[in-house]
Design a protein around this motif. Structure first.
Motif, PDB file in Angstrom:
ATOM      1  N   SER A 241       0.849  -1.193   0.000  1.00  0.00           N
ATOM      2  CA  SER A 241       0.000   0.000   0.000  1.00  0.00           C
ATOM      3  C   SER A 241       0.881   1.238   0.000  1.00  0.00           C
ATOM      4  N   LEU A 303      -7.240   7.749  -5.092  1.00  0.00           N
ATOM      5  CA  LEU A 303      -7.374   6.542  -4.276  1.00  0.00           C
ATOM      6  C   LEU A 303      -7.810   5.372  -5.140  1.00  0.00           C
ATOM      7  N   ASP A 329      -2.463  -0.837  -3.059  1.00  0.00           N
ATOM      8  CA  ASP A 329      -3.632  -0.102  -2.578  1.00  0.00           C
ATOM      9  C   ASP A 329      -3.212   1.322  -2.232  1.00  0.00           C
ATOM     10  N   LYS A 331      -4.058   4.654  -0.380  1.00  0.00           N
ATOM     11  CA  LYS A 331      -4.889   5.024   0.760  1.00  0.00           C
ATOM     12  C   LYS A 331      -4.563   6.441   1.209  1.00  0.00           C
ATOM     13  N   ASN A 334      -2.573   7.911   7.239  1.00  0.00           N
ATOM     14  CA  ASN A 334      -3.076   7.483   8.546  1.00  0.00           C
ATOM     15  C   ASN A 334      -2.236   8.172   9.623  1.00  0.00           C
ATOM     16  N   THR A 426      -5.346  -1.921   7.782  1.00  0.00           N
ATOM     17  CA  THR A 426      -4.733  -1.184   6.676  1.00  0.00           C
ATOM     18  C   THR A 426      -3.343  -0.685   7.012  1.00  0.00           C
TER      19      THR A 426
END
Length: 700
Positions: A241, A303, A329, A331, A334, A426
């Motif tokens: 990711s 995204l 992925d 994303k 975070n 994630t």
């Protein structure tokens, strides 16, 4: 040549020796090479007065016999020439020369020159191909040797064979496989007799080692991979990711590990190169040709998921390649890991509760215990990617939404403490908390009502069905004992949201069925009345006299209120205008309504009639099967076996038509009614034809 010469000597020389004083009685004596010393070889003929002796050490003369003096070996000498020394006194005379043939005996073992033989071949060597030189043993006896090939591993017993039982040339008997058996060890045995049971029989054995080389017949394999069959290894792909709008300078960290491939021909291990063949439309990613490391050329703007297809191929043969996928992925960043609101979550549960029962919250036992990890990256704190697990207990289980259930039946009070970990799948960030569950005999519920110091505490003792309620404000304690189940459990039960949803759905179905049944009953009971009301309202607005008359007939037949359209006067003004073109039945109905539909409370009708009888003032139906002769009453009646006839009963009420013709016609009909009373079945009803010249709106 020496053997042939010796044979000639044995055949021809004895012919001239019969005159000699010492000679052999046997023309061609022989002896086995395995004979022991002292064995008589032949008998000698010695003339009288003569003595004989041998001139070789292997033989001697004892008496008149030539005997073996020492062991002989066929492999050294096949024929030994013995000359007899014949003497008469001190004088030596010529003696006979004897050729003793040595008979060969199998007394030697075969011998291989080497204790082991090694060969190197490729696994691609075709079946029935020969390799190497014949591996032959030597036998001093000159016997024919017979060979046998035996594998040390049963799995490789049929890989090779000999070209012949007497000619030990190795032959490929089965397709070779480097991956399964890169080395094969076999024993080659040589025997000097055809059958092992022959006696004497001697054998010799040597070791054969065959190294099978790997052929370049497989493509590269991405690692790790799943072996399918014997020749294929499939990669399940890689994943990682990245953060939107951020470019990673280091190689991407892939799962389950770095992207790399090895040559499927492990024994060759040719160099491997890598390339991205699809999925990199914006040239966002780059791959190291020699090492397979994936890096980013620029950030990703949107995204979603990017699926790269990567190829690994041999640098010396690009036709040998394989592909795999790399799922990336994209994303949002975070910034916050998940965190629990509490460091400890207290719960409670009574004894003997069934498995999969919810643990109750100790602070409010009407609620289920719920652990929740907040993720501040989300506005409401709820991150759907957070998962929960219980670390050190098998007595409880936790649902995905954080509710805790029992996984065992507890029969004795105790305190259970375990850890719960929440993980953001994630980002792999996690946090932990502890849960303390008190397993007690009673389940206590505290409810606050009214003032802050007014609390009601309810204690439930499972297994006894006893409920104790304490109210400090009043100082009262109430104890209630209820029945218990078959296993001594209290009848109190906690219902989950799923149970309540099932109950609500069931009740909804029942209510819907009841409403449907009620609607059906109302329709069956009052459907015609409701329909007639609706039709009457429609007919009044349209002014259609035929439709209005039909409505009036329906109302009369089913007991409807004919004065409903005008409560004050009891008539519907929409039906007063009847054209002469309308049918006779409609006109009769209209006339009857105008005459009879006024309510009994109307003062005008009371003055016109001058009567006080309430029965005469009631509204009467204009439809009947019986001929009515009441004064001032008009009706439409029908015989069951005849067409309908409109009859007007004598008497002119207030508000009726004043036409002389109509009044006369009514009087005549009244007189006829008296005559027809006796035999009503013989009536021949006919419709009265209206006078087209009349200007009256009524036909009666």
């Amino acid at each position: 040549m020496g053997s042939f010469l010796a044979l000639c000597i044995l055949l021809f020389l004895p012919m001239g020796c019969y005159s000699q004083a010492c000679r052999s009685a046997t023309p061609n004596p022989s002896v086995r090479e395995d004979s022991r010393p002292g064995t008589i070889v032949t008998t000698l003929i010695i003339d009288e007065g003569h003595t004989a002796d041998s001139d070789v050490r292997q033989f001697g003369v004892i008496g008149t016999n030539l005997v073996l003096a020492e062991e002989v070996d066929y492999e050294e000498q096949t024929i030994i020439v013995v000359t007899l020394i014949c003497k008469k006194g001190s004088q030596t005379v010529l003696g006979e020369t004897i050729f003793v043939q040595i008979i060969n005996v199998n007394d030697n073992e075969p011998i291989f020159k080497e204790t082991s033989y090694s060969f190197q071949i490729l696994e691609s060597l075709p079946v029935n191909s020969t390799f190497g030189s014949p591996i032959q043993a030597e036998d001093a006896d000159g016997d024919t040797l017979y060979y046998e090939l035996i594998a040390e591993d049963r799995d490789t017993a049929d890989y090779f064979r000999l070209s012949s039982i007497t000619y030990p040339l190795l032959v490929v008997n089965k397709t070779l496989d480097y991956d399964l058996h890169p080395h094969v060890r076999m024993n080659l045995t040589a025997r000097d007799t055809e059958l092992p049971g022959d006696n004497p029989s001697f054998t010799a054995t040597t070791l054969i080692i065959i190294d099978i080389g790997d052929a370049d017949d497989k493509p590269p394999f991405f690692q790790p991979c799943r072996v399918i069959g014997k020749k294929v290894c499939i990669s399940d792909g890689y994943s990682t990711s990245v953060i939107r709008s951020e470019a990673i300078t280091q190689p991407l960290q892939l799962i389950p590990g770095p992207l790399y491939a090895i040559d499927g021909d492990y024994g060759i291990n040719d160099p491997i190169a890598y390339s991205i063949i699809s999925g990199n439309g914006d040239n966002i990613f780059a791959i190291g040709v020699g090492n397979g490391n994936i890096t980013m050329n620029k950030p990703v703007d949107s995204l979603g998921t990017i699926l790269l297809q990567v190829m690994a191929y041999q640098t010396n043969d690009e036709l040998k390649y394989s592909t795999t996928t790399v799922q990336i992925d994209v994303k949002e960043k975070n910034d916050f890991p998940p965190r629990f609101e509490k460091s400890n979550y207290p719960g409670t549960i009574p004894l003997n509760m069934a498995t999969r029962s919810f643990v109750r919250d100790s602070s409010d036992q009407t609620r289920q215990l719920h652990v929740f990890a907040i993720d501040e990256d989300f506005p409401d704190g709820f991150n759907p990617a957070v998962t929960y697990i219980i670390e050190n207990s098998n007595d409880f289980i936790i649902l995905r939404d954080g509710y805790i259930l029992t996984n065992a039946v507890f029969t004795s009070p105790r305190t259970a403490v375990f850890a719960v970990t929440a993980t953001d799948s994630t980002s792999s960030e996690s946090t932990s908390t502890t849960v303390t569950v008190e397993i007690t005999n009673t389940l206590t519920t505290t409810t606050t009502t009214g003032p802050a110091n007014s609390q009601t505490t309810t204690s439930i003792t499972p297994g006894t069905g006893t409920t104790t309620i304490k109210t400090p404000s009043t100082g009262t304690t109430t104890s209630t004992t209820r029945g218990t189940g078959n296993k001594g459990e209290a009848l109190d039960k906690y219902y989950t949201t799923t149970d309540m949803a099932i109950l609500g759905a069931t009740l909804g179905v029942v209510v819907a069925a009841c409403l449907a049944g009620l609607a059906f009953l109302i329709y069956k009971q009052y459907g015609n009345t409701i329909r007639s009301k609706l039709q009457r309202g429609t007919g009044s607005n349209s002014g259609d006299s035929a439709g209005t008359t039909k409505q009036l007939i329906n109302d009369a037949e089913y007991g409807g209120d004919m004065s409903a359209s005008n409560p004050e006067f009891g008539i519907d003004v929409g039906i007063t205008a009847v054209s002469s073109g309308d049918n006779l039945l409609s006109a009769a109905a209209v006339s009857t309504v105008l005459t009879t539909s006024a309510p009994t409370e109307s003062p005008a009708l009371e003055e016109a009639d001058g009567e006080s009888d309430s029965e005469d003032k009631k509204v009467k139906s204009i439809l009947t099967k019986d001929l009515k002769e009441d004064g001032g009453y008009k009706s439409v009646w029908f015989r069951e076996d005849a067409a309908p006839e409109v009859m007007v009963i004598e008497g002119v009420e207030h508000g009726e038509a004043n036409d002389d013709y109509a009044e006369e016609e009514l009087n005549n009909q009244q007189e006829d009614n008296d005559d027809d009373e006796d035999d009503e079945d013989e009536l021949d009803p006919t419709f009265t034809t209206p006078n087209n010249d009349s200007n009256n709106s009524s036909i009666l």
